[in-house]
Design a protein around this motif. Sequence first.
Motif, mmCIF file in Angstrom:
data_model
loop_
_atom_site.group_PDB
_atom_site.id
_atom_site.type_symbol
_atom_site.label_atom_id
_atom_site.label_comp_id
_atom_site.label_asym_id
_atom_site.label_seq_id
_atom_site.Cartn_x
_atom_site.Cartn_y
_atom_site.Cartn_z
ATOM 1 N N UNK A 282 0.829 -1.215 0.000
ATOM 2 C CA UNK A 282 0.000 0.000 0.000
ATOM 3 C C UNK A 282 0.855 1.254 0.000
ATOM 4 N N UNK A 283 1.891 1.264 0.819
ATOM 5 C CA UNK A 283 2.769 2.432 0.864
ATOM 6 C C UNK A 283 3.533 2.606 -0.437
ATOM 7 N N UNK A 284 3.980 1.496 -1.021
ATOM 8 C CA UNK A 284 4.759 1.570 -2.265
ATOM 9 C C UNK A 284 3.927 2.130 -3.416
ATOM 10 N N UNK A 285 2.617 1.909 -3.394
ATOM 11 C CA UNK A 285 1.750 2.408 -4.471
ATOM 12 C C UNK A 285 1.617 3.925 -4.438
ATOM 13 N N UNK A 286 2.015 4.554 -3.325
ATOM 14 C CA UNK A 286 1.832 5.999 -3.162
ATOM 15 C C UNK A 286 3.121 6.790 -3.306
ATOM 16 N N UNK A 287 4.238 6.123 -3.578
ATOM 17 C CA UNK A 287 5.520 6.828 -3.632
ATOM 18 C C UNK A 287 6.089 6.820 -5.039
ATOM 19 N N UNK A 288 7.066 7.702 -5.253
ATOM 20 C CA UNK A 288 7.759 7.771 -6.533
ATOM 21 C C UNK A 288 8.965 6.838 -6.519
ATOM 22 N N UNK A 289 9.476 6.559 -7.714
ATOM 23 C CA UNK A 289 10.619 5.649 -7.861
ATOM 24 C C UNK A 289 11.932 6.397 -7.585
ATOM 25 N N UNK A 290 12.036 6.939 -6.352
ATOM 26 C CA UNK A 290 13.217 7.709 -5.947
ATOM 27 C C UNK A 290 13.748 7.158 -4.632
ATOM 28 N N UNK A 291 15.040 7.316 -4.418
ATOM 29 C CA UNK A 291 15.669 6.738 -3.231
ATOM 30 C C UNK A 291 15.064 7.281 -1.946
ATOM 31 N N UNK A 292 14.876 8.594 -1.871
ATOM 32 C CA UNK A 292 14.355 9.193 -0.652
ATOM 33 C C UNK A 292 12.953 8.675 -0.341
ATOM 34 N N UNK A 293 12.149 8.472 -1.372
ATOM 35 C CA UNK A 293 10.793 7.978 -1.148
ATOM 36 C C UNK A 293 10.811 6.528 -0.691
ATOM 37 N N UNK A 294 11.646 5.711 -1.331
ATOM 38 C CA UNK A 294 11.734 4.302 -0.944
ATOM 39 C C UNK A 294 12.287 4.175 0.472
ATOM 40 N N UNK A 295 13.242 5.032 0.834
ATOM 41 C CA UNK A 295 13.838 4.967 2.183
ATOM 42 C C UNK A 295 12.798 5.203 3.270
ATOM 43 N N UNK A 296 11.742 5.957 2.967
ATOM 44 C CA UNK A 296 10.719 6.232 3.978
ATOM 45 C C UNK A 296 9.954 4.978 4.393
ATOM 46 N N UNK A 297 10.020 3.913 3.579
ATOM 47 C CA UNK A 297 9.366 2.662 3.957
ATOM 48 C C UNK A 297 10.001 2.055 5.205
ATOM 49 N N UNK A 298 11.218 2.484 5.534
ATOM 50 C CA UNK A 298 11.916 1.947 6.706
ATOM 51 C C UNK A 298 11.656 2.762 7.966
ATOM 52 N N UNK A 299 10.898 3.853 7.876
ATOM 53 C CA UNK A 299 10.725 4.737 9.028
ATOM 54 C C UNK A 299 10.014 4.040 10.184
ATOM 55 N N UNK A 300 8.842 3.449 9.933
ATOM 56 C CA UNK A 300 8.105 2.785 11.002
ATOM 57 C C UNK A 300 8.862 1.589 11.581
ATOM 58 N N UNK A 301 9.456 0.712 10.734
ATOM 59 C CA UNK A 301 10.280 -0.370 11.313
ATOM 60 C C UNK A 301 11.429 0.148 12.166
ATOM 61 N N UNK A 302 12.015 1.279 11.764
ATOM 62 C CA UNK A 302 13.111 1.863 12.547
ATOM 63 C C UNK A 302 12.622 2.290 13.925
ATOM 64 N N UNK A 303 11.456 2.919 13.999
ATOM 65 C CA UNK A 303 10.917 3.350 15.289
ATOM 66 C C UNK A 303 10.674 2.142 16.192
#
Length: 502
Positions: A282-303
Motif C-alpha cells: 500500500x505504501x509503495x503504491x503511493x511513492x515515486x521511484x526515488x531513493x528518498x521515497x523508498x527509504x521512507x518505507x523503513x521509518x516505522x520499522x526503525x521506530x
Amino acid sequence: MAKSALDKDLKKVVRLEEATYALSRSIAAPGLAIIFLLAVLLFMAGLAPVGPLSIFVIAGGVVAGYMALNIGANDVANNMGPAVGSRALPLAAALVIAAVCEAAGAILAGGDVVNTISRNIVRPAEELDVFDFVMLMVASLLAAGMWLHLATFLNAPVSTTHSIVGGVVGAGIAAAGMAAINWSMMSAIAASWVISPVMGGLIAAALLGFVKWTVLFRDEDRIEAARRWVPVMIGLMAGTFAMYLALKGFSRVWKPAPETVWALGAAGFAAGWLLTRPWVARRAALIENRRKHVAKLFTLPLICAAALLSFAHGANDVANAVGPLAAIVAAAETGEAAPDKVVLPLWVLLIGAMGIALGLALFGPRLIRTVGEKITKMDAVRAFCVALAAAITVLIASALGLPVSTTHVAIGGVFGVGFLREMLANIGLNADTPKKKKVRPGDPDTLNRTPEEAIRRQIKRETRRLVRRRHVLTIAAAWVITVPAAGLLAGGIYVVLKLVMA
C-alpha cells in the motif's frame, strides 16, 4: 526615529527573554536531578535496615540514583541517536519512547547481570570484612557515575558496563590487592573492546550493502524491489528481536531453551514478513521511484527497532546502576562480604528505572545529536541497519559466550554504515552524496599553485569523507581509557572512604 528606537528596544527585550530562557533551562536540569537524588535519599532513609551499615545503604541508594542518571544521559543515546539523526523521530518523541521503554525493561525484566557486577568480578580475600566490601561497592558506583558524567560532558558515548566494571576492579584492587580480581573475566571484557565495534560495524555495513544492491541501486524498478525485499528485512528484524528479547530482555523472568529461542525467531520472521507485505504494498503504491521515497518505507520499522532496543537495554544495563546497590543491601542484611545470593528487590529496580528515564530526558539530547548527526549523515535505511545490526551482534556474541557492550556495538554500526557510504561514494556508486565542486581555469583558487600541489588538492577533492574523523579518535580514546579511568577513580575514592571511616 521613534519607530527605529522602538524596534531596537523590542530586539533587546527579545534577546533578554532568550537569554533568560536558556539560563532557566541550564539551571532546571541540574535542579531536577538534585531533587530526584534528595527523594532517593529520603526513600532510602525509610527503607534502610537498622544497623551499623545503614548509612552505607542510604549512601549507596543515592549514588546508585546518580549512576542511573548518567546511564540515561550517556548510554540511551546509542539506541535513539540514529532514529533522531535520520529524522524518523523528533527529539521529543524519541525521549518519550526511550524513557517509557527503558523504564519498562528495567522494571519488568531488569537485573540479570547483577551477580556478575556484585560477585563475579571481585573474589574477596578472607581478611576483607563486610565494611570493606560495602565501601568497595559505594566507591565503584560513585567512580563509574563520575566518569560517565565527564564523558557525557565531553560528548563521548562510552560503555556504562565497562565503567562499572572498571570501578569494581579499581576499588577491589585497593581493598584486597590484585589477587582479588577475576582476571579471566576481565580478559573477556577487554576482548569486547575490539570485538563489539568491529562486529557491529561489519554487520551494519553488510545490511546496508544488501539493501542498496537489492533495492536502492535498482534505478528502474526500486518500488518493485522494495515490495519484495522490505518485508524480508522487517521479518528479519521481528525474528531477531524475538530472539533478542527471549535471551536478554526477559532473562530475569524466563530462560527459554535454545530450541524455543530458535522457534521464536522463526515465528517472528514469518509474522513480520506476512503482516508487513500488504502494508509495504500500500505504501509503495503511493511513492515515486526515488531513493528518498523508498527509504521512507523503513521509518516505522526503525521506530519499532529503536523502542525494542531501549526495552532490552533497560532490562540489561539497569544492573550497572543497581547491581552494587543490591550487593550493599544484601551485605547489610546478611553481614557477609560478597554474599552468595544477591536478590534484586523491586524498589531497587525502581530507583534505577526512574534515574535512567530522568537522566535521558534532562541530559540525553546532546549525546543523541552527536550519535545521530555528527558522526555521519543518517537516513531511515542506515539507522534501521544500525539498530538491526546491534541486535544481531548481541545475539551472535551471546551464542559464542562473548561479553559485548551495546554502546560499542551501536557506535560501531554507525561508523560501519558511514564508512560504507564513503567507500561507495569514492567509487562512484553513491548518488546521494554532495556533488563535486567544479574547478574552472582562471579560478582564484587555482592561481599561484604548483602542478604537484594542484594534483594533491584535486585528489583530496575527489576523495569524499563522509565520516568525521575527529569523532572516531575522540570516541576510541574514551573507550580505551574507560576501565582504567573508572578504576583509578574508584581506588582513590575507596582509600578516602577507608581513611574517613577509620
